[in-house]
Design an enzyme around this catalytic site. Structure first.
Site, short mmCIF file in Angstrom:
data_model
loop_
_atom_site.label_atom_id
_atom_site.label_comp_id
_atom_site.label_asym_id
_atom_site.label_seq_id
_atom_site.Cartn_x
_atom_site.Cartn_y
_atom_site.Cartn_z
N SER A 22 -25.19 -7.89 -49.05
CA SER A 22 -26.59 -7.55 -48.33
C SER A 22 -27.51 -7.77 -49.67
O SER A 22 -28.48 -8.02 -49.22
CB SER A 22 -26.30 -6.17 -47.82
OG SER A 22 -25.57 -6.40 -46.63
N LYS A 69 -20.91 4.49 -40.10
CA LYS A 69 -21.91 3.98 -38.99
C LYS A 69 -22.08 4.83 -37.90
O LYS A 69 -23.17 4.98 -37.28
CB LYS A 69 -21.32 2.68 -38.47
CG LYS A 69 -21.68 1.60 -39.39
CD LYS A 69 -21.24 0.15 -38.68
CE LYS A 69 -21.64 -0.97 -39.82
NZ LYS A 69 -21.31 -2.20 -39.31
N ASN A 90 -26.37 0.65 -37.98
CA ASN A 90 -26.30 -0.10 -39.18
C ASN A 90 -27.70 0.00 -39.96
O ASN A 90 -27.42 -0.90 -41.29
CB ASN A 90 -25.47 -1.38 -39.15
CG ASN A 90 -26.56 -2.37 -38.63
OD1 ASN A 90 -27.42 -2.02 -37.89
ND2 ASN A 90 -26.24 -3.72 -38.64
N ASP A 105 -26.00 -5.24 -35.56
CA ASP A 105 -24.87 -5.92 -35.55
C ASP A 105 -24.55 -6.83 -34.35
O ASP A 105 -24.71 -7.90 -34.05
CB ASP A 105 -23.57 -5.20 -35.74
CG ASP A 105 -23.41 -4.78 -37.11
OD1 ASP A 105 -23.97 -5.43 -37.85
OD2 ASP A 105 -22.84 -3.59 -37.18
N ALA A 129 -11.04 -3.42 -31.51
CA ALA A 129 -11.55 -2.39 -30.75
C ALA A 129 -12.45 -1.34 -31.76
O ALA A 129 -12.55 -0.10 -31.38
CB ALA A 129 -10.55 -1.66 -29.99
N GLY A 130 -12.68 -1.99 -32.75
CA GLY A 130 -13.32 -1.09 -33.71
C GLY A 130 -14.91 -1.21 -33.55
O GLY A 130 -15.41 -1.60 -32.30
N TYR A 215 -16.46 -13.39 -42.72
CA TYR A 215 -17.21 -14.66 -43.55
C TYR A 215 -16.66 -14.77 -45.04
O TYR A 215 -17.23 -15.65 -45.67
CB TYR A 215 -18.80 -14.26 -43.39
CG TYR A 215 -19.15 -13.10 -44.00
CD1 TYR A 215 -19.39 -11.91 -43.25
CD2 TYR A 215 -19.63 -12.92 -45.41
CE1 TYR A 215 -19.99 -10.90 -43.78
CE2 TYR A 215 -20.05 -11.76 -46.06
CZ TYR A 215 -20.10 -10.53 -45.21
OH TYR A 215 -20.63 -9.44 -45.44
N GLY A 236 -18.29 -16.09 -39.52
CA GLY A 236 -18.96 -14.64 -39.56
C GLY A 236 -20.26 -14.99 -40.27
O GLY A 236 -20.87 -13.77 -40.08
P1 NAP Z 1 -13.10 -1.21 -37.82
O1 NAP Z 1 -13.92 -0.33 -37.15
O2 NAP Z 1 -12.31 -0.68 -38.90
O3 NAP Z 1 -11.95 -1.91 -36.78
C1 NAP Z 1 -10.83 -2.36 -37.17
C2 NAP Z 1 -10.25 -3.14 -35.83
O4 NAP Z 1 -9.21 -4.16 -36.52
C3 NAP Z 1 -9.33 -2.33 -35.09
O5 NAP Z 1 -9.36 -2.49 -33.70
C4 NAP Z 1 -7.91 -2.46 -35.76
O6 NAP Z 1 -6.98 -2.23 -34.59
C5 NAP Z 1 -7.69 -3.81 -35.86
N1 NAP Z 1 -7.14 -4.06 -37.01
C6 NAP Z 1 -6.86 -3.57 -38.27
N2 NAP Z 1 -5.84 -4.13 -38.95
C7 NAP Z 1 -5.18 -4.87 -38.19
C8 NAP Z 1 -3.89 -5.46 -38.39
N3 NAP Z 1 -3.23 -5.59 -39.50
N4 NAP Z 1 -3.49 -6.19 -37.20
C9 NAP Z 1 -4.18 -6.08 -35.96
N5 NAP Z 1 -5.24 -5.31 -35.70
C10 NAP Z 1 -5.81 -4.60 -36.89
O7 NAP Z 1 -14.06 -2.43 -38.35
P2 NAP Z 1 -15.25 -2.90 -37.80
O8 NAP Z 1 -16.31 -2.48 -38.34
O9 NAP Z 1 -14.95 -3.36 -36.46
O10 NAP Z 1 -15.09 -4.38 -38.46
C11 NAP Z 1 -14.16 -5.56 -38.32
C12 NAP Z 1 -14.31 -6.86 -39.14
O11 NAP Z 1 -15.57 -7.22 -39.05
C13 NAP Z 1 -14.11 -6.34 -40.72
O12 NAP Z 1 -13.67 -7.14 -41.46
C14 NAP Z 1 -15.64 -6.59 -41.08
O13 NAP Z 1 -15.95 -6.67 -42.58
C15 NAP Z 1 -16.09 -7.29 -40.08
N6 NAP Z 1 -17.75 -7.33 -39.82
C16 NAP Z 1 -18.42 -8.54 -39.98
C17 NAP Z 1 -19.82 -8.48 -39.54
C18 NAP Z 1 -20.65 -9.76 -39.88
O14 NAP Z 1 -21.92 -9.33 -39.87
N7 NAP Z 1 -20.08 -10.72 -39.75
C19 NAP Z 1 -20.47 -7.27 -39.27
C20 NAP Z 1 -19.53 -6.32 -38.94
C21 NAP Z 1 -18.09 -6.23 -39.40
P3 NAP Z 1 -6.17 -0.82 -34.23
O15 NAP Z 1 -7.16 -0.16 -33.20
O16 NAP Z 1 -4.88 -1.29 -33.68
O17 NAP Z 1 -6.00 0.00 -35.66
#
Ligand code: NAP
Length: 273
Positions: A22, A69, A90, A105, A129-130, A215, A236
């Site tokens: 960022s 967040k 965010n 986002d 589901a995060g 990404y 991404g």
């Molecule tokens: P989060 O809230 O921590 O969500 C994590 C999710 O990933 C949950 O659904 C979790 O499943 C699943 N997960 C984690 N480890 C896993 C594994 N080993 N096997 C299967 N499922 C797994 O994270 P978030 O904020 O949603 O972000 C998710 C990703 O998106 C991150 O890598 C982040 O860097 C990226 N992101 C990118 C952008 C962009 O602008 N491109 C923006 C935001 C986020 P469970 O429920 O089973 O634990």
């Protein structure tokens, strides 16, 4: 540009924050538009102290990332309607000490998808589901996409599906679902674990659009598999740049120099910052 007594301060707060791109993206945008501002990364677990600091020091705007967040919400003066519905902030805008929380986002993901695909009436499975899955699911639902959620943990997957009023598919059964768009929204496959991928090649067919919100690397193992199967792929970076562009607009009232921001972040990814 000279840093002087008029320079405004912006930043990102999270923990950890060492790999955030960022600052690269926003400083390039300020420089290109001749906005007298700098953007720094603040690694902190103390979100309450951070909010006091924003007010006390007159920091004009802040990006908020993992793990703050949701925790930041009760500390703000006002929430934008979209951030309230998604339940995650965010972006903070500081208007003379009055802090408003936004979620960019969702709009970032929407713009990245709309650059490549017409969404209305399409079927889409989101893996995860995060917080990111929640934001993306919410905005796609509002844009006429027929949605399903798939996730490792059944409980959190079902909770999100219930919230979005859509179906839930266990990860192990995803091969039984037909879809126009697949969006991967978990950290699996992120640097340095580039080789990891939750989706078997066989379920990827050439009619599908596959988006990975990771990404780093720019082309994840999932996207390599999808490309080799003939799918249209979306990395991404588009989501990251567009969420940042929307932050820039909220903070400055100016249109963001999107291509300059994208170029700087691509360059930083190439040299491995
Ligand atoms: P989060 O809230 O921590 O969500 C994590 C999710 O990933 C949950 O659904 C979790 O499943 C699943 N997960 C984690 N480890 C896993 C594994 N080993 N096997 C299967 N499922 C797994 O994270 P978030 O904020 O949603 O972000 C998710 C990703 O998106 C991150 O890598 C982040 O860097 C990226 N992101 C990118 C952008 C962009 O602008 N491109 C923006 C935001 C986020 P469970 O429920 O089973 O634990």
């Amino acid at each position: 540009m000279t840093i002087d007594q008029h320079t405004k301060l912006y930043g990102v707060v999270g923990h950890p924050i060492g790999h955030s791109l960022s600052p690269t993206m926003h400083n390039a945008a300020f420089y290109a538009t001749r906005v007298n501002a700098v953007y720094l990364a603040f690694d902190t677990t103390d979100i309450e102290g951070c909010i006091k600091g924003i007010k006390a020091l007159g920091i004009r705007g802040m990006s908020v990332t993992i793990p703050h967040k949701s925790a930041v919400i009760p500390l703000l003066d006002e929430l934008d309607a979209l951030a309230e519905q998604i339940g995650a902030v965010n972006t903070i805008v500081n208007n003379h000490g009055f802090l408003t929380g936004y979620n960019t986002d969702a709009v970032g993901a929407l713009r990245a998808l709309e650059e490549k695909v017409e969404l209305e009436g399409k079927t889409c499975v989101i893996i995860g589901a995060g917080g990111a899955a929640r934001a993306i699911g919410f905005i796609l639902k509002n844009h006429g996409v027929r949605l399903s959620i798939s996730n490792r943990s059944v409980e959190s997957g079902e909770n999100l599906a219930r919230y979005l009023d859509c179906s839930f598919v266990p990860l192990a059964e995803i091969e039984n679902v037909s879809m126009d768009i697949l969006i991967h929204s978990t950290p699996v496959g992120m640097y340095p674990h580039d080789e990891q991928c939750l989706i078997p090649r066989e379920i990827l067919t050439k009619e599908m659009v596959v988006m990975d919100i990771i990404y780093n690397p720019l082309e994840s193992t999932l996207l390599k598999r999808a490309r080799s199967q003939g799918c249209l792929t979306i990395d991404g970076l588009g989501m990251f740049i567009h969420q940042g562009a929307e932050q820039f607009r909220l903070w400055t009232g100016l249109e963001a120099p999107v291509e300059i921001m994208r170029g700087e972040v691509e360059q930083a990814l190439r040299v491995g910052t």
